[in-house]
Design a protein around this motif. Structure first.
Motif, PDB file in Angstrom:
ATOM      1  N   ARG A 308      37.433  10.861  21.692  1.00 53.99           N
ATOM      2  CA  ARG A 308      36.759   9.675  22.240  1.00 53.99           C
ATOM      3  C   ARG A 308      36.117   8.909  21.094  1.00 53.99           C
ATOM      4  N   PRO A 309      36.278   7.614  21.045  1.00 57.99           N
ATOM      5  CA  PRO A 309      35.805   6.858  19.882  1.00 57.99           C
ATOM      6  C   PRO A 309      34.297   6.850  19.699  1.00 57.99           C
ATOM      7  N   GLY A 310      33.541   6.985  20.760  1.00 59.60           N
ATOM      8  CA  GLY A 310      32.077   6.987  20.593  1.00 59.60           C
ATOM      9  C   GLY A 310      31.545   5.607  20.271  1.00 59.60           C
ATOM     10  N   SER A 311      30.397   5.583  19.599  1.00 60.59           N
ATOM     11  CA  SER A 311      29.681   4.327  19.401  1.00 60.59           C
ATOM     12  C   SER A 311      30.463   3.284  18.645  1.00 60.59           C
ATOM     13  N   ILE A 312      31.412   3.676  17.849  1.00 62.71           N
ATOM     14  CA  ILE A 312      32.193   2.702  17.078  1.00 62.71           C
ATOM     15  C   ILE A 312      32.886   1.735  18.003  1.00 62.71           C
ATOM     16  N   PHE A 313      33.207   2.210  19.184  1.00 59.16           N
ATOM     17  CA  PHE A 313      33.895   1.366  20.133  1.00 59.16           C
ATOM     18  C   PHE A 313      33.048   0.187  20.569  1.00 59.16           C
ATOM     19  N   LYS A 314      31.720   0.299  20.363  1.00 57.63           N
ATOM     20  CA  LYS A 314      30.843  -0.789  20.776  1.00 57.63           C
ATOM     21  C   LYS A 314      31.211  -2.088  20.066  1.00 57.63           C
ATOM     22  N   ILE A 315      31.688  -1.970  18.828  1.00 59.53           N
ATOM     23  CA  ILE A 315      32.071  -3.179  18.103  1.00 59.53           C
ATOM     24  C   ILE A 315      33.238  -3.855  18.811  1.00 59.53           C
ATOM     25  N   VAL A 316      34.193  -3.050  19.221  1.00 59.39           N
ATOM     26  CA  VAL A 316      35.330  -3.599  19.960  1.00 59.39           C
ATOM     27  C   VAL A 316      34.856  -4.312  21.218  1.00 59.39           C
ATOM     28  N   GLN A 317      33.950  -3.625  21.944  1.00 57.46           N
ATOM     29  CA  GLN A 317      33.416  -4.204  23.173  1.00 57.46           C
ATOM     30  C   GLN A 317      32.768  -5.553  22.888  1.00 57.46           C
ATOM     31  N   ASN A 362      21.572  -0.607  16.104  1.00 58.43           N
ATOM     32  CA  ASN A 362      20.824   0.527  16.653  1.00 58.43           C
ATOM     33  C   ASN A 362      21.600   1.291  17.701  1.00 58.43           C
ATOM     34  N   SER A 363      22.850   0.893  17.875  1.00 56.53           N
ATOM     35  CA  SER A 363      23.729   1.593  18.805  1.00 56.53           C
ATOM     36  C   SER A 363      23.098   1.764  20.178  1.00 56.53           C
ATOM     37  N   CYS A 364      22.678   0.606  20.800  1.00 55.79           N
ATOM     38  CA  CYS A 364      21.949   0.680  22.064  1.00 55.79           C
ATOM     39  C   CYS A 364      22.903   0.822  23.237  1.00 55.79           C
ATOM     40  N   ASN A 365      22.908   1.949  23.911  1.00 59.40           N
ATOM     41  CA  ASN A 365      23.831   2.186  25.024  1.00 59.40           C
ATOM     42  C   ASN A 365      23.634   1.257  26.220  1.00 59.40           C
ATOM     43  N   PRO A 366      22.390   1.088  26.715  1.00 60.28           N
ATOM     44  CA  PRO A 366      22.234   0.214  27.880  1.00 60.28           C
ATOM     45  C   PRO A 366      22.711  -1.211  27.609  1.00 60.28           C
ATOM     46  N   TYR A 367      22.535  -1.708  26.373  1.00 62.04           N
ATOM     47  CA  TYR A 367      23.031  -3.049  26.022  1.00 62.04           C
ATOM     48  C   TYR A 367      24.507  -3.148  26.341  1.00 62.04           C
ATOM     49  N   PHE A 368      25.258  -2.164  25.850  1.00 60.62           N
ATOM     50  CA  PHE A 368      26.706  -2.261  26.019  1.00 60.62           C
ATOM     51  C   PHE A 368      27.155  -1.936  27.424  1.00 60.62           C
ATOM     52  N   TYR A 369      26.345  -1.144  28.142  1.00 60.59           N
ATOM     53  CA  TYR A 369      26.629  -0.956  29.576  1.00 60.59           C
ATOM     54  C   TYR A 369      26.666  -2.331  30.234  1.00 60.59           C
ATOM     55  N   GLN A 370      25.607  -3.124  29.940  1.00 55.56           N
ATOM     56  CA  GLN A 370      25.524  -4.430  30.576  1.00 55.56           C
ATOM     57  C   GLN A 370      26.612  -5.373  30.087  1.00 55.56           C
ATOM     58  N   VAL A 371      26.948  -5.246  28.802  1.00 54.20           N
ATOM     59  CA  VAL A 371      28.007  -6.114  28.250  1.00 54.20           C
ATOM     60  C   VAL A 371      29.332  -5.859  28.962  1.00 54.20           C
ATOM     61  N   MET A 372      29.683  -4.598  29.074  1.00 54.81           N
ATOM     62  CA  MET A 372      30.962  -4.303  29.708  1.00 54.81           C
ATOM     63  C   MET A 372      30.935  -4.645  31.188  1.00 54.81           C
ATOM     64  N   ARG A 373      29.745  -4.478  31.815  1.00 55.24           N
ATOM     65  CA  ARG A 373      29.691  -4.836  33.224  1.00 55.24           C
ATOM     66  C   ARG A 373      29.955  -6.325  33.391  1.00 55.24           C
ATOM     67  N   LEU A 443      33.105   4.054  29.688  1.00 56.90           N
ATOM     68  CA  LEU A 443      34.008   3.338  28.776  1.00 56.90           C
ATOM     69  C   LEU A 443      33.219   2.395  27.874  1.00 56.90           C
ATOM     70  N   ALA A 444      32.109   1.907  28.393  1.00 58.70           N
ATOM     71  CA  ALA A 444      31.349   0.904  27.656  1.00 58.70           C
ATOM     72  C   ALA A 444      30.882   1.408  26.306  1.00 58.70           C
ATOM     73  N   ILE A 445      30.546   2.679  26.257  1.00 57.34           N
ATOM     74  CA  ILE A 445      30.016   3.192  24.996  1.00 57.34           C
ATOM     75  C   ILE A 445      31.037   4.071  24.285  1.00 57.34           C
ATOM     76  N   GLY A 446      32.282   3.906  24.621  1.00 57.03           N
ATOM     77  CA  GLY A 446      33.326   4.646  23.906  1.00 57.03           C
ATOM     78  C   GLY A 446      33.454   6.088  24.350  1.00 57.03           C
TER      79      GLY A 446
END
Lengths: 606, 423
Positions: A308-317, A362-373, A443-446
Motif C-alpha cells: 500500500r503506498p501510504g502517505s506518499i499517495f497523498k501527493i497524487v490525491q 505534515n501528512s494530515c489524514n483528515p485533510y485528505f479524507y475531505q479532499v477525496m470525499r 483510499l484517501a490516505i493511500g
C-alpha cells in the motif's frame, strides 16, 4: 497390332531392368571410388556457438561478459581400447559415474556425439587437454557462459541456462536446439533475441574409424557464428554498486531514474545473490539453495513487490483534486480526527486547518479524507451510492495516467502492475450490496485497496520532477545498432494535469525536506531535495520505511524511490538511503555521505 | 463349369511364390537396414520396424484369405463404389490429417494410421478396368477417353492437393494400360519426348547448343524429305516449337515447381550442388550401394546402412541395404524377381477372356513396375528423389497391405477365370 503392344510393354519393362543392371554394375563393380567413399565419408557437423552480446553500463563499462567453458563430447562408436581407470582419474569421476554416463550416451546414439561431461572450466581444461588426445572418441565442444564484473544487480540482469522442453515447443522461429542456452529471467530474457547471436556450423570429415580427414568441401559449407548484440544499459555502475552496498543486510528495493528520459540509473533488489553463482558448473546446486532461501532473493522486488503506498499517495490525491477543481492550493480544511485519525499530532495539533502544502508536509489524514470525499462525491446525482460510483471512476481514470494500476512496460519480464480499485471492483467485493465513499475512505490516505509497486513510485517521483509527464522506465538505452532504445521508451506519457499544480506538489515536497519529516536524513548541503516519507503498515510486524524524492528541484537529474522492509518510519531508513544515493550521484567524489555509517549499521527500530 | 480342385489350387502358384519370397526377404532386409550390432533388439520385437512389419505381413495374409474366399465377381460389382469410397477418403484426409513432412496424407484413428492414397491405387485400377471393359467402350471415342481421364485424374489431383506429388505421379502409369487397349502411341512418345527436352534444357544451360542441335537434326530430316513441301513445313514448325520449349522449360521449372522440388531435379543432374541437403540422400545411397561390390558385404554387415548414413533407409531407400549387403549379384536377383513378376502377371492377363480382368492385370503390372522403376532409379541417381516405396520391401503397413490387395484381387480373378466365359 494389339499383339505387338503387349510385346512393347514387356519390352519397356525389360529395358528398364537392364538399364538398372548396367548402372548398378557401373556403380558397384567398375567404379571403385564408392567403396573408398564409404570408408571415408562421415561428415560431422560441429556447432559453433555464438558469443552472447555483452551488457555495458551507461558509461561503457562492462557489466556482463562471456567466459569460455568446455563440454566433453563422446561418440560411443569411436571409443576403443579405453583405459577406464586412467580416464576416470583424469576427470576425477568414479567408475560408477563413468558407467552411467557411457550408458546414457549409448542410449542417445551409438554414432552421434553427445555430452559426456558438462562445462569444464578453463583451468580444468588446461590441465586435462594434453592427455585427452590419447582417448579416442572424445572431443571438446567450447561453450560460453556468463561472467560478471561485479556481483551486483543479479535480479535485473537475470541468468541463462539450458532451454527447456516447453520453451522449445514455443519456439516459433525454429531456431533453438536442445542444449542451447537461453535467457531465463531479467534482461537476459527480455533481450534474448538481441543477445543470442546466431549459431554457426563447421563441417569436418571423419572416416569410418573416426579419424579426422579435414574440412568438408574446403570449408565452403561452413557458416560463421554471428555474435550477439552488445547492449548499453542505462545503469550508472558507481551508483548501482553504492545502492547495493547500502542495502546489504536489508530487504527492500531502491530505484533511481533520470526523469527527463526514464532511464534507470540504479535498480537494487535486496536481498540478492551473486549472479556468478547461477553461471557455469554449479548452476544446479546453487539454484536450489538460492530458490529455497526464505527471504526470496530471486524475487525482483522493485518490479514485483506490491504494497500500500501510504502517505506518499497523498501527493497524487492532491494533484487529481487540483486538476478536477474540487480544491485549490489555498483550500483550508480542518484536521478533524473524528473523520480519521491523524498521527502527526506533534507537528500540527488537533483542530489546525492546513492549506494544501501544509497538509502534505505534515501528512494530515483528515485533510485528505475531505479532499477525496470532495473528489468522489461531486453531487452529480442525488443518490450518494450512484454518486460515489461516478466519482470513483473519474478518480480512477486520473490515477491511470500516472501509470498506477497497471504495468508500466519496463524492459524486464515479470512486472507486477499493482492494483487500483474502481467501481466494478467494489461492486464485486461488496457482492451487490451498496457502497459509497464512507466505505472506501482509506483510499484517501493511500491505504485500503490500493497496491503499488516500487517501480511505479519511482516513476511517480520522476513524473513530479518533470512537472507532469514521464517516459517509461527502462534499462537499456542502446538496444540496436542505431543506438536507440526500443521505440516504446521514447514515448512521452502525459498525465493531463497542469504543470502549475505540479509546482504546488514540488513546493510541498521541498518543504518536507526543508522542515518536515525528511529534514533529518534527506536534507543535503547545496542541493534542494524534494521528497516525501511514507510509513507502510505491516501489522503485527514493524512498518516498512518508504521514501520518494528527486533532486535538484530545478532541472532535476535524479528521481528515486526507496523501500526498506521492516525498518520503521520512512524518515529513517528510507530518507537516509535516498539522501545518500542522491548526493553520491550528484556530487560523486566530493559527496560527504554523512548518513552512511547510520545506514550501514542498519539499526532503525530504536 | 466345374472348378478343378479347390479355389486355392487354382491361384497362380508362380506369383504366390514370388510374392512370398519378396515379402520374406523384404522383412529380413528391413531388419538388416536398422540393425545395430550393439543393441539386442530381436527381429520379432515390436519396437523394431522388422517386428512391426511382421504384424503387417500377418494382416496381409489375413487379407489374402478374405480376398480369395470372397466371390470374385464382387470386385467387378463393387468397383465403382470402392473407387468412390476412397475418393471420399482422400477428401476427408485433407481436413483431418496433420501436416507431416509437408504433406497431409495420414488419417489417425487411435493408435492406427493409414494412408488413403495407397489404397486408391487399386481402387482406381478396378474402376478403370470396369469402365474400359464395358460393352460400348471405345478408346477412340472422346467421351469415353474423357471419363477415363476423370477416373484417373480425380484421385491424382486430390493427392496433389495433399502435397504428395510422388504418389500422384503413379497415376500417370495408366497410360501404359490404355496403350495396351488401343490408345494411340503418341501420348507415350510425346511424354518421353517432353521428358527428354526437359532434361536437355536443364543439363545444357546454354541453349544455343540445343538450338544448333535441333537445327542440325531438322536439316537432316529435311534432306531426307525434300520432296514433300508439306513435310518440310511440318519439320520446320516442329523444330521451332521444340526450340521454344527449351526456353519454356526454364519458365515452367521456376514457376510450377517449388524450390525443394527444383532442387531434387537439379541434384539428379549434379549431386554436388547440394551435398548436404537432398544431394546427400542420393550421394549416400550411391555410396552405400556402390560399396557393395560384386557380392556385397554380407547379411547384417552393411556399414553405411547400419550406421545411419543413409536417410530413410527402411522406407524409400530400402534398396541400399540390399545393394550394400548383397552386392551386384543381390541386385541382379532382386531385379530378376521383379521382372519375372511383371512378365508373369502380363502372361496371366493375356490369357483372360474377360477384358475386365485383363485390363486390371495390366494395371497391376504397371503400378508395380512404376514403383519399382522410380524407387530403384532414385537410389542409383537416375530419377529425382520422390517418396515412392519399393513394393513388398519398403517398411510400411499401408504400402504392404495395399500392394497385397492390388495383387491378390488379380490372382483371385485369374483363378476363377473359367467362370468368366460368358463375359
Amino acid at each position: 497390332m494389339i499383339d505387338n503392344r503387349k510385346y512393347v510393354i514387356q519390352g519397356i519393362f525389360l529395358i528398364i531392368g537392364v538399364v538398372f543392371l548396367i548402372q548398378l554394375f557401373a556403380i558397384q563393380v567398375i567404379d571403385k571410388s564408392y567403396r573408398q567413399a564409404a570408408e571415408q565419408n562421415i561428415v560431422q557437423e560441429v556447432i559453433q556457438y555464438p558469443y552472447r552480446g555483452l551488457l555495458l553500463d551507461r558509461n561503457g563499462e562492462i557489466m556482463v561478459y562471456n567466459e569460455p567453458l568446455f563440454d566433453l563430447m563422446i561418440t560411443p562408436k569411436q571409443v576403443v581400447n579405453l583405459d577406464t581407470l586412467g580416464f576416470c582419474n583424469l576427470l576425477n569421476i568414479t567408475k560408477s559415474e563413468f558407467n552411467e554416463k557411457i550408458a546414457a550416451a549409448k542410449a542417445y546414439s551409438y554414432v552421434k556425439p553427445s555430452i559426456f561431461y558438462k562445462q569444464i572450466s578453463n583451468t580444468e581444461f588446461a590441465r586435462i587437454e594434453g592427455t585427452l588426445d590419447q582417448y579416442k572418441g572424445f572431443a571438446i565442444q567450447p561453450r560460453i557462459v556468463r561472467a560478471y564484473s561485479y556481483p551486483a544487480m543479479a535480479n535485473a540482469l537475470g541468468y541463462i541456462s539450458e532451454i527447456s522442453k516447453n520453451e522449445l515447443k514455443q519456439d516459433t522461429i525454429n531456431y533453438y536446439h536442445q542444449g542451447d542456452y537461453i535467457g531465463k529471467s531479467g534482461l537476459e530474457s527480455y533481450y534474448e533475441s538481441e543477445l543470442r547471436g546466431k549459431r554457426g556450423k563447421k563441417f569436418k570429415i571423419r572416416n569410418v574409424r573416426g579419424i579426422d580427414q579435414g574440412r568438408f568441401n574446403d570449408g565452403k559449407s561452413d557458416t560463421l557464428a554471428i555474435p550477439g548484440q552488445t547492449l548499453t544499459s542505462t545503469i550508472d555502475l558507481e551508483l548501482q554498486l553504492y545502492g547495493e552496498k547500502l542495502m546489504a543486510g536489508k530487504a527492500g528495493s531502491v530505484i533511481a531514474i533520470e526523469p527527463s528520459t526514464g532511464e534507470i540509473l540504479a535498480i537494487v533488489s535486496a536481498p540478492s545473490y551473486d549472479p556468478g553463482a547461477l553461471s557455469g558448473r554449479n548452476f544446479g546446486e546453487n539454484f536450489e539453495v538460492i530458490s529455497q532461501d526464505t527471504l526470496k532473493p530471486l524475487f525482483n522486488r522493485p518490479l514485483m513487490a506490491s504494497y500500500r503506498p501510504g502517505s506518499i499517495f497523498k501527493i497524487v490525491q492532491a494533484l487529481v483534486a487540483l486538476q478536477e477543481g474540487v480544491i485549490v492550493a489555498n483550500t483550508k480544511l480542518k484536521c478533524n480526527t473524528a473523520l480519521i485519525g491523524c498521527h502527526n499530532a506533534a507537528s500540527h495539533p488537533f483542530g489546525t486547518s492546513e492549506d494544501l502544502v501544509g497538509a502534505i508536509t505534515n501528512s494530515c489524514n483528515p485533510y485528505f479524507y475531505q479532499v477525496m470525499r470532495k473528489m468522489v462525491m461531486q453531487g452529480e446525482v442525488e443518490d450518494p451510492y450512484q454518486d460515489s460510483h461516478i466519482g470513483l471512476d473519474k478518480w480512477r481514470s486520473y490515477i491511470d495516467n500516472f501509470g498506477f494500476g497497471g504495468t508500466l512496460g519496463i524492459d524486464l519480464p515479470g512486472e507486477n502492475g499493482g492494483m487500483i480499485p474502481n467501481s466494478a471492483y467494489y461492486d464485486r467485493a461488496y457482492r451487490g450490496r451498496a457502497w459509497k465513499f464512507s466505505n472506501i475512505y482509506s483510499l484517501a490516505i493511500g491505504e485500503g485497496e490500493n497496491l503499488v509497486v516500487p517501480l511505479q513510485m519511482a516513476n511517480f517521483a520522476a513524473t513530479v520532477a518533470n512537472r507532469g509527464h514521464y517516459y517509461t522506465p527502462h534499462l537499456i538505452k542502446k538496444a540496436s545498432e542505431d543506438g536507440e532504445p526500443l521505440p516504446q521508451f521514447l514515448v512521452k506519457h502525459e498525465t493531463e494535469i497542469n504543470s502549475e499544480y505540479f509546482e504546488i506538489a514540488v513546493e510541498a515536497m521541498a518543504e518536507v525536506v526543508r522542515s518536515g519529516t525528511g529534514q533529518y536524513r534527506a536534507k543535503l548541503p547545496g542541493i534542494e531535495v524534494c521528497g516525501k516519507t511514507g510509513t507502510v503498515q505491516n501489522d503485527p510486524n514493524p512498518d516498512h520505511s518508504v521514501f520518494i524524492a528527486f533532486a535538484p528541484r530545478i532541472n532535476p537529474k535524479i528521481a528515486i524511490s526507496v523501500y526498506v522492509e521492516g525498518a520503521g518510519q520512512g524518515a529513517r531508513a528510507g530518507a537516509g538511503i535516498a539522501g545518500l544515493m542522491i548526493e553520491k550521484y550528484l556530487k560523486r567524489d566530493s559527496a560527504v555521505l554523512r548518513m552512511e555509517p547510520y545506514i550501514l549499521k542498519g539499526d532503525f527500530l530504536y | 463349369m466345374k472348378r478343378s480342385g479347390t479355389i486355392f489350387s487354382n491361384v497362380d502358384w508362380v506369383v504366390v511364390l514370388l510374392y512370398s519370397i519378396m515379402v520374406v526377404f523384404g522383412w529380413l532386409n528391413i531388419y538388416a537396414s536398422e540393425y545395430d550390432p550393439l543393441s539386442t533388439t530381436s527381429i520379432f520385437s515390436l519396437s523394431s520396424s522388422a517386428g512391426k512389419q511382421l504384424i503387417f505381413i500377418g494382416l496381409s495374409a489375413l487379407t489374402i484369405i478374405i480376398i480369395i474366399v470372397v466371390d470374385d465377381k464382387l470386385f467387378d460389382t463393387l468397383a465403382y463404389p470402392i473407387w468412390i469410397f476412397f475418393v471420399i477418403m482422400l477428401v476427408v484426409v485433407l481436413f483431418v490429417a496433420r501436416e507431416v513432412n509437408g504433406a497431409r496424407s495420414w488419417i489417425e484413428i487411435g493408435a492406427f494410421r493409414f494412408q488413403p492414397a495407397e489404397f486408391t491405387k487399386f481402387a482406381t485400377a478396378l474402376a478403370v478396368a470396369k469402365f474400359a471393359s464395358s460393352s460400348n467402350f471405345k478408346i477412340s471415342k472422346f467421351k469415353d477417353l474423357s471419363i477415363l481421364v476423370l477416373i484417373v485424374g480425380v484421385p491424382a489431383l486430390l493427392i496433389i492437393v495433399q502435397g504428395d506429388m510422388g504418389t500422384a505421379l503413379v497415376f500417370s502409369i495408366f497410360v501404359i494400360v490404355m496403350f495396351r487397349e488401343g490408345l494411340s502411341a503418341w501420348p507415350l512418345i510425346l511424354g518421353v519426348l517432353m521428358a527428354v527436352i526437359f532434361l536437355l534444357a536443364l543439363l545444357v544451360p546454354d541453349h544455343l547448343y540445343l538450338w544448333i542441335g535441333t537445327g542440325v537434326i531438322a536439316a537432316l530430316l529435311i534432306a531426307f524429305n525434300r520432296n514433300s513441301v508439306k513435310r518440310i513445313l511440318a519439320i520446320i514448325v516442329v523444330a521451332i516449337v521444340v526450340s521454344a520449349m527449351f526456353e519454356g522449360v526454364d519458365y515452367a521449372f521456376n514457376s510450377f515447381l517449388r524450390p525443394h522440388q527444383q532442387n531434387r531435379i537439379l541434384v539428379l543432374l549434379n549431386p554436388n550442388i547440394d551435398p548436404l541437403g537432398v544431394g546427400w540422400n542420393v550421394t549416400q545411397s550411391k555410396i552405400a550401394i556402390g560399396s557393395g561390390g560384386i557380392a556385397g558385404k554380407g547379411y547384417l554387415r552393411g556399414t553405411q546402412t547400419t550406421f545411419d548414413f543413409v536417410p530413410e533407409q527402411s522406407t524409400d531407400f530400402i534398396f541400399c541395404t540390399i545393394g550394400e549387403e548383397h552386392g551386384w549379384l543381390g541386385s541382379l536377383a532382386l531385379i530378376v524377381l521383379f521382372m519375372t513378376l511383371f512378365l508373369r502377371i502380363i502372361y496371366l492377363a493375356e490369357r483372360q477372356k474377360w477384358a475386365f480382368v485383363r485390363i486390371y492385370g495390366y494395371a497391376v503390372a504397371s503400378i508395380l513396375f512404376f514403383h519399382f522403376a522410380v524407387n530403384i532409379g532414385m537410389t542409383i541417381g537416375l530419377f529425382p528423389v520422390i517418396g515412392i516405396p519399393l513394393p513388398f520391401f519398403s517398411y510400411g503397413g499401408s504400402s504392404l497391405l495395399s500392394f497385397t490387395i492390388l495383387l491378390f484381387i488379380f490372382l483371385t480373378l485369374d483363378a476363377n477365370r473359367m467362370q468368366h466365359l460368358q463375359h
